[in-house]
Write a protein that holds these residues in place. Sequence first.
Motif, PDB file in Angstrom:
ATOM      1  N   SER A  88      91.786  75.830   6.630  1.00 41.40           N
ATOM      2  CA  SER A  88      91.133  74.599   6.174  1.00 41.40           C
ATOM      3  C   SER A  88      92.084  73.678   5.415  1.00 41.40           C
ATOM      4  O   SER A  88      91.843  72.477   5.312  1.00 41.40           O
ATOM      5  N   ARG A 103     107.236  75.485   9.316  1.00 38.47           N
ATOM      6  CA  ARG A 103     107.561  74.050   9.337  1.00 38.47           C
ATOM      7  C   ARG A 103     109.010  73.852   9.704  1.00 38.47           C
ATOM      8  O   ARG A 103     109.832  74.700   9.458  1.00 38.47           O
ATOM      9  N   TYR A 150      86.918  71.866  12.862  1.00 42.05           N
ATOM     10  CA  TYR A 150      88.289  72.364  12.948  1.00 42.05           C
ATOM     11  C   TYR A 150      88.509  72.903  14.348  1.00 42.05           C
ATOM     12  O   TYR A 150      87.759  73.755  14.809  1.00 42.05           O
ATOM     13  N   SER A 165      98.405  79.769   3.730  1.00 42.83           N
ATOM     14  CA  SER A 165      97.306  78.870   3.367  1.00 42.83           C
ATOM     15  C   SER A 165      96.107  79.127   4.256  1.00 42.83           C
ATOM     16  O   SER A 165      96.266  79.507   5.412  1.00 42.83           O
ATOM     17  N   GLN A 180      92.757  69.544  15.519  1.00 43.89           N
ATOM     18  CA  GLN A 180      92.048  68.519  14.753  1.00 43.89           C
ATOM     19  C   GLN A 180      91.297  69.156  13.598  1.00 43.89           C
ATOM     20  O   GLN A 180      91.075  70.360  13.580  1.00 43.89           O
ATOM     21  N   LYS A 181      90.925  68.312  12.602  1.00 46.99           N
ATOM     22  CA  LYS A 181      90.223  68.804  11.417  1.00 46.99           C
ATOM     23  C   LYS A 181      88.826  68.207  11.285  1.00 46.99           C
ATOM     24  O   LYS A 181      88.026  68.685  10.509  1.00 46.99           O
ATOM     25  N   LEU A 204      95.340  73.303   6.200  1.00 45.24           N
ATOM     26  CA  LEU A 204      96.423  72.863   7.072  1.00 45.24           C
ATOM     27  C   LEU A 204      96.194  71.434   7.572  1.00 45.24           C
ATOM     28  O   LEU A 204      95.062  70.954   7.594  1.00 45.24           O
ATOM     29  N   GLU A 205      97.271  70.793   7.965  1.00 46.69           N
ATOM     30  CA  GLU A 205      97.184  69.452   8.534  1.00 46.69           C
ATOM     31  C   GLU A 205      97.239  69.536  10.054  1.00 46.69           C
ATOM     32  O   GLU A 205      97.705  70.518  10.620  1.00 46.69           O
ATOM     33  N   LYS A 206      96.762  68.470  10.675  1.00 43.94           N
ATOM     34  CA  LYS A 206      96.803  68.362  12.129  1.00 43.94           C
ATOM     35  C   LYS A 206      98.229  68.579  12.613  1.00 43.94           C
ATOM     36  O   LYS A 206      99.166  68.066  12.002  1.00 43.94           O
ATOM     37  N   LYS A 207      98.390  69.314  13.680  1.00 39.64           N
ATOM     38  CA  LYS A 207      99.677  69.634  14.302  1.00 39.64           C
ATOM     39  C   LYS A 207     100.451  70.717  13.548  1.00 39.64           C
ATOM     40  O   LYS A 207     101.535  71.104  13.981  1.00 39.64           O
ATOM     41  N   ASP A 208      99.933  71.187  12.406  1.00 35.80           N
ATOM     42  CA  ASP A 208     100.583  72.315  11.735  1.00 35.80           C
ATOM     43  C   ASP A 208     100.490  73.533  12.646  1.00 35.80           C
ATOM     44  O   ASP A 208      99.517  73.690  13.392  1.00 35.80           O
TER      45      ASP A 208
END
Length: 77
Positions: A8, A77, A52, A5, A47-48, A10-14
Amino acid sequence: GKIVSPLSALEKKDRGKIAYIHTKDPKKLQKLLAMGALPGMSITIIQKFPSYVFQIGHSQFAIDKEMAEDIYVRIER
């Protein structure tokens, strides 16, 4: 399977490994390479918003959404 992916999305902590950089802008590419954003490097999203922020090794970098769309990450994951 492992999903690739843009940063942009991705989620925080990914976290994951950089799969590839996709940009036609040599200046952007240079900037990303200078940050150590190389294929195979481990990357974590800090963080996003408002920008980013990601971590590679012991360094953290802030980039805008446009640049975050150029870094493709294989998420772990």
